[in-house]
Enzyme design. Structure first.
Site, PDB file in Angstrom:
ATOM      1  N   HIS A 253       0.833  -1.220   0.000  1.00 23.38           N
ATOM      2  CA  HIS A 253       0.000   0.000   0.000  1.00 23.38           C
ATOM      3  C   HIS A 253       0.863   1.265   0.000  1.00 23.38           C
ATOM      4  CE1 HIS A 253      -3.582  -2.339   1.113  1.00 23.38           C
ATOM      5  NE2 HIS A 253      -2.986  -2.801   2.195  1.00 23.38           N
TER       6      HIS A 253
HETATM    7  C1  BDR Z   1      -3.133   1.512   5.061  1.00 23.54           C
HETATM    8  O1  BDR Z   1      -3.489   1.205   6.404  1.00 23.54           O
HETATM    9  C2  BDR Z   1      -2.363   0.878   7.156  1.00 23.54           C
HETATM   10  O2  BDR Z   1      -2.579  -0.229   7.953  1.00 23.54           O
HETATM   11  C3  BDR Z   1      -1.229   0.698   6.170  1.00 23.54           C
HETATM   12  O3  BDR Z   1      -0.010   1.121   6.744  1.00 23.54           O
HETATM   13  C4  BDR Z   1      -1.625   1.558   5.011  1.00 23.54           C
HETATM   14  O4  BDR Z   1      -1.188   2.890   5.181  1.00 23.54           O
HETATM   15  C5  BDR Z   1      -3.777   0.488   4.138  1.00 23.54           C
HETATM   16  O5  BDR Z   1      -5.159   0.506   4.299  1.00 23.54           O
END
Ligand code: BDR
Ligand code: CA
Length: 324
Positions: A253
């Site tokens: 992500h």
């Molecule tokens: C996002 O949520 C967090 O848990 C991760 O670091 C990322 O930024 C993904 O939904």
């Protein structure tokens, strides 16, 4: 190529850690500061983790790290320790080295005395139009900076946000992505602000899966500290992705948001009028993008959001930069 100057706002977080490693190993970016925010773990842990990552990277001149918001604007803090481990970095705090001591001792670096909001605003004011923000956590610091000094904040070149999902499919609830769900009020204020924004959401990030086999192939012949760290933090992420989501790898992500700051052609961006739901019983934190086909767009703030990604190209790029 000229360096792109960026501030990274983050809540490390395993994928935040991978994103920071990508950023510091990419000559196209100059990281002016790291600002921390409560998200995957509480603020104190997020800040310690940011410092820990800098120590692993052993940079000659680490950027300042400034502490930001410990609480969302309206809601109570929410953490994701079930995904990122008790310490936020895949439980590396319990690992030991050959001599039995901690493999990752508490960092010796410290945060600066300035707050995240002050540091963001002073950097933007000193270099109008030259600095972008890459936001990898809940948008609390960004919304507070925007509201405390709109004129200074308007000097930002662009805000690249990892958050939301244009297609409305969430990862915390049916409709909400974690960063937007953790502070929907902040997300709404930032999305509605008219600031140039590129949203890198779940639509594309869930298509960038790093598999254990690909990581193993890139680390097999390496004994260095960064390779060891990436292997250590990722093992929990792989385990959770498989158990909770049935995924054969972990989504990159936050690294994809950094990737887009380096090379926009990793994604296809489209313009949308959009807002974030702050109240809905079933839809709090949902990014609501107007995807209706219209002859003419109604007036109102728009964002650019990623709708497609060159997954394989990005994953290979990530590995080549993080583990050169
Ligand atoms: C996002 O949520 C967090 O848990 C991760 O670091 C990322 O930024 C993904 O939904
Ligand atoms: Ca994050």
């Amino acid at each position: 190529m000229q360096d792109r100057r960026v501030i990274i706002d983050t809540d490390p977080g395993i994928d935040d850690a991978l994103a920071l490693i990508l950023a510091f190993n990419s000559p196209e970016l100059k990281v002016e500061a790291i600002t921390t925010v409560s998200g995957n773990v509480p603020l104190e842990d997020a800040t310690r983790n940011a410092l820990q990552i800098l120590e692993v990277l052993d940079l000659p001149e680490p950027p300042p790290v400034a502490c930001g918001a410990a609480w969302p604007i309206v809601r109570e803090p929410l953490a994701a320790r079930h995904v990122h481990g008790e310490d936020g970095l895949g439980d590396i705090a319990v690992l030991t080295n050959a001599g039995g001591g901690p493999r990752y001792p508490r960092p010796t670096l410290s945060p600066v005395g300035t707050s995240a909001v002050e540091l963001i605003l002073s950097l933007l004011s000193e270099s109008p139009g030259e600095i972008s923000i890459i936001a990898l956590g809940p948008l609390t610091n960004i919304a507070l900076a925007l509201e405390s000094n709109p004129a200074a904040f308007s000097q930002v070149q662009e805000v690249i946000v990892m958050g939301g999902a244009v297609n409305g499919i969430g990862n915390v609830t049916e409709t909400a992505e974690f960063n937007f769900y953790a502070d929907p009020d902040a997300a709404s204020r930032v999305i509605r602000s008219g600031t140039p924004i590129a949203v890198i959401g779940l639509d594309v990030t869930t298509r960038t899966l790093l598999t254990p086999a690909a990581l193993e192939a890139s680390t097999r012949d390496r004994r260095d500290r960064v390779a060891e760290f990436i292997t250590d933090v990722s093992s929990k992420y792989f385990e959770v992705s498989l158990q909770r989501r049935g995924l054969s790898g972990c989504p990159l992500h936050d690294p994809l948001a950094v990737g887009v700051a380096i090379d926009r052609s990793f994604v296809t961006l489209e313009s949308f009028r959009a807002d974030v739901e702050t109240e809905g019983h079933l839809t709090a934190g949902m990014l609501v993008a107007d995807r209706r086909k219209r002859a003419a767009q109604p007036a109102g703030p728009t964002i650019r959001a990623a709708v497609d990604v060159q997954s394989e190209r990005f994953i290979n790029f990530f590995l080549s930069r993080a583990l050169p």
